[in-house]
Design an enzyme around this catalytic site. Structure first.
Site, mmCIF file in Angstrom:
data_model
loop_
_atom_site.group_PDB
_atom_site.id
_atom_site.type_symbol
_atom_site.label_atom_id
_atom_site.label_comp_id
_atom_site.label_asym_id
_atom_site.label_seq_id
_atom_site.Cartn_x
_atom_site.Cartn_y
_atom_site.Cartn_z
ATOM 1 N N HIS A 46 -5.644 -3.459 5.369
ATOM 2 C CA HIS A 46 -5.212 -3.752 4.004
ATOM 3 C C HIS A 46 -6.378 -4.257 3.154
ATOM 4 O O HIS A 46 -6.401 -5.395 2.717
ATOM 5 C CB HIS A 46 -4.060 -4.770 4.007
ATOM 6 C CG HIS A 46 -3.673 -5.204 2.629
ATOM 7 N ND1 HIS A 46 -3.053 -4.359 1.728
ATOM 8 C CD2 HIS A 46 -3.856 -6.364 1.955
ATOM 9 C CE1 HIS A 46 -2.858 -4.990 0.586
ATOM 10 N NE2 HIS A 46 -3.339 -6.213 0.692
ATOM 11 N N ASP B 213 0.827 -1.205 0.000
ATOM 12 C CA ASP B 213 0.000 0.000 0.000
ATOM 13 C C ASP B 213 0.865 1.261 0.000
ATOM 14 O O ASP B 213 0.555 2.249 -0.657
ATOM 15 C CB ASP B 213 -0.935 0.000 1.227
ATOM 16 C CG ASP B 213 -1.860 -1.208 1.211
ATOM 17 O OD1 ASP B 213 -2.309 -1.587 0.114
ATOM 18 O OD2 ASP B 213 -2.112 -1.780 2.288
HETATM 19 P P1 NAI Z 1 -1.334 -18.146 -6.088
HETATM 20 O O1 NAI Z 1 -2.571 -18.930 -6.217
HETATM 21 O O2 NAI Z 1 -0.582 -17.822 -7.331
HETATM 22 O O3 NAI Z 1 -0.332 -18.854 -5.090
HETATM 23 C C1 NAI Z 1 -0.736 -19.342 -3.855
HETATM 24 C C2 NAI Z 1 0.128 -20.534 -3.530
HETATM 25 O O4 NAI Z 1 -0.278 -21.024 -2.256
HETATM 26 C C3 NAI Z 1 -0.022 -21.699 -4.538
HETATM 27 O O5 NAI Z 1 1.235 -22.092 -5.018
HETATM 28 C C4 NAI Z 1 -0.687 -22.785 -3.716
HETATM 29 O O6 NAI Z 1 -0.296 -24.089 -4.100
HETATM 30 C C5 NAI Z 1 -0.196 -22.439 -2.325
HETATM 31 N N1 NAI Z 1 -1.006 -23.034 -1.254
HETATM 32 C C6 NAI Z 1 -2.344 -23.163 -1.167
HETATM 33 N N2 NAI Z 1 -2.686 -23.787 -0.033
HETATM 34 C C7 NAI Z 1 -1.529 -24.045 0.631
HETATM 35 C C8 NAI Z 1 -1.226 -24.671 1.860
HETATM 36 N N3 NAI Z 1 -2.170 -25.164 2.660
HETATM 37 N N4 NAI Z 1 0.074 -24.758 2.207
HETATM 38 C C9 NAI Z 1 1.038 -24.263 1.428
HETATM 39 N N5 NAI Z 1 0.804 -23.670 0.254
HETATM 40 C C10 NAI Z 1 -0.458 -23.557 -0.144
HETATM 41 O O7 NAI Z 1 -1.722 -16.781 -5.317
HETATM 42 P P2 NAI Z 1 -0.838 -15.459 -5.160
HETATM 43 O O8 NAI Z 1 -1.122 -14.535 -6.282
HETATM 44 O O9 NAI Z 1 0.565 -15.848 -4.897
HETATM 45 O O10 NAI Z 1 -1.501 -14.813 -3.850
HETATM 46 C C11 NAI Z 1 -1.370 -15.414 -2.594
HETATM 47 C C12 NAI Z 1 -2.106 -14.634 -1.528
HETATM 48 O O11 NAI Z 1 -1.531 -13.337 -1.332
HETATM 49 C C13 NAI Z 1 -3.567 -14.380 -1.855
HETATM 50 O O12 NAI Z 1 -4.342 -14.592 -0.710
HETATM 51 C C14 NAI Z 1 -3.589 -12.912 -2.229
HETATM 52 O O13 NAI Z 1 -4.857 -12.317 -2.012
HETATM 53 C C15 NAI Z 1 -2.556 -12.356 -1.293
HETATM 54 N N6 NAI Z 1 -2.027 -11.047 -1.666
HETATM 55 C C16 NAI Z 1 -1.656 -10.209 -0.659
HETATM 56 C C17 NAI Z 1 -1.175 -8.953 -0.912
HETATM 57 C C18 NAI Z 1 -0.802 -8.057 0.211
HETATM 58 O O14 NAI Z 1 -0.531 -6.871 -0.036
HETATM 59 N N7 NAI Z 1 -0.715 -8.508 1.447
HETATM 60 C C19 NAI Z 1 -1.026 -8.439 -2.286
HETATM 61 C C20 NAI Z 1 -1.384 -9.427 -3.286
HETATM 62 C C21 NAI Z 1 -1.880 -10.664 -2.964
#
Ligand code: NAI
Length: 339
Positions: A200, A173
């Site tokens: 957030h 942010d």
């Molecule tokens: P993605 O779907 O590309 O990757 C998520 C990964 O988590 C996948 O590789 C999946 O296999 C893994 N995963 C799922 N369940 C799991 C478990 N129980 N144990 C270990 N690994 C597991 O998603 P992406 O784009 O990487 O986003 C991940 C998270 O981050 C989402 O919740 C998203 O909303 C959040 N996010 C947070 C931001 C922030 O500013 N804090 C900014 C952008 C995204």
């Protein structure tokens, strides 16, 4: 009585141990995802990281093999999704970053992710509480406003909760707020550091432009604030259903981890915005709140108050607190109902 020599020796040993604490194991849970992969890459490039442990329910050993060929010193290991794999991955970690879970699709709010991500974060938090109870836990998985309280409840239930070591990563942010003002004013974004407080997601993200001496007015101000609050939607829409911010988030997560490592290694005045247990608005039902936080060897060193803000910013903050208190309560309630 201690002799001067004994005292000096002790001081010397202490400062030596602070500056020479170079062994830093950093763990990423969800390391094969859109955020996890570039985040792991950036951590591999960080000389402060000596061991990089990567865990995911798929592909982590592959990502580790790939990143492990990069010619920096840290050792990289990928772990399969078995209880012992997760335990080994976490054990001895100084920092655990959690970007595991599902990202948004167009039209979704971060809260829409709650049903899926709440249980993923709860289960990973249980493992972290057991195998890395003293690590700094950095929550990236959304909705951060709820997943951080979920993690706190899990740690509390196991008697290992340390509020100084639990962080919701809101760095993106601030990165966006700084970039967007630089685009409006033609300045160097590297020199901008706009304070952003609150939470957030959407209206809980409150940029405090006035504290950087900017006086945007009318539509320009409203559009700027909206862009900071809903900047993530630009990415979600542009990716057309294939996910949300991953590359900019990886940069933001790596920056936060680097700040913690610097602070742990004795650097002073390391300040990052982050969503932590905070006294600032606890009386308004917000036990957690993001503001600038000074980091130190024990994690949270000092929580900075919000400071002087304009009437308009106060109105944004009022809306934020209403939403945020509900998001926090939802996380706490989830763990009560689904321990
Ligand atoms: P993605 O779907 O590309 O990757 C998520 C990964 O988590 C996948 O590789 C999946 O296999 C893994 N995963 C799922 N369940 C799991 C478990 N129980 N144990 C270990 N690994 C597991 O998603 P992406 O784009 O990487 O986003 C991940 C998270 O981050 C989402 O919740 C998203 O909303 C959040 N996010 C947070 C931001 C922030 O500013 N804090 C900014 C952008 C995204």
């Amino acid at each position: 009585m201690f002799s001067a020599r004994q005292v000096f020796g002790a001081v010397q040993r202490r400062s030596f141990s602070a500056s020479s604490r170079q062994a830093s194991k950093v763990t990423v849970l969800g390391a094969a995802g859109g955020i996890g992969q570039p985040l792991s890459l950036l951590l591999k490039l960080n000389p402060r990281v000596t061991q990089l442990a990567l865990y995911d329910i798929r592909l982590a050993p592959g990502v580790a093999a790939d990143i492990g060929h990069i010619n920096t010193k840290s050792e990289v290991r990928g772990y399969d999704p078995t209880p012992s794999g997760l335990a080994e991955c976490l054990s001895g970690s100084e920092i655990v970053l959690i970007p595991a879970g599902v990202p948004r699709k167009p039209g979704m709010t971060r809260d829409d992710l709650f049903n899926t991500n709440a249980s993923i974060v709860r289960d990973l938090a249980k493992a972290a509480a057991e195998h890395a109870p003293e690590a700094n836990i950095l929550i990236i998985s959304n909705p951060v406003n709820s997943t951080v309280p979920i993690t706190a409840e899990v740690f509390k239930a196991r008697g290992v909760y340390n509020p100084k070591r639990l962080f919701g990563v809101t760095t993106l942010d601030v990165v966006r707020a700084s970039r967007f003002i630089s685009q409006l004013r033609g300045t160097d974004p590297a020199n901008e550091n706009i304070t952003v407080v609150g939470g957030h997601s959407g209206a809980t993200i409150v940029p405090l432009l006035s504290q950087s001496g900017y006086e945007l007015k009318g539509d320009e101000l409203a559009e700027y604030v909206h862009r900071v609050q809903f900047g993530g939607d630009e990415v979600v829409q542009a990716k057309g259903g294939a996910g949300s911010a991953t590359l900019s988030m990886a940069m933001a997560g790596a920056r936060f981890a680097e700040s913690l490592l610097k602070a742990a290694q004795g650097q002073k005045n390391v300040i990052e915005p982050t969503f932590v247990q905070s006294p600032l608005y606890a009386d308004k039902g917000c036990e957690f709140f993001a503001s600038n936080v000074e980091l130190g060897p024990n994690g949270v060193e000092k929580i900075h108050p919000v400071g002087k803000i304009t009437e308009y910013e106060q109105s944004l903050l009022d809306v934020c607190l209403g939403d945020l208190s509900k998001n926090i309560a939802k996380g706490v309630e989830f763990v009560k109902q689904n321990p």
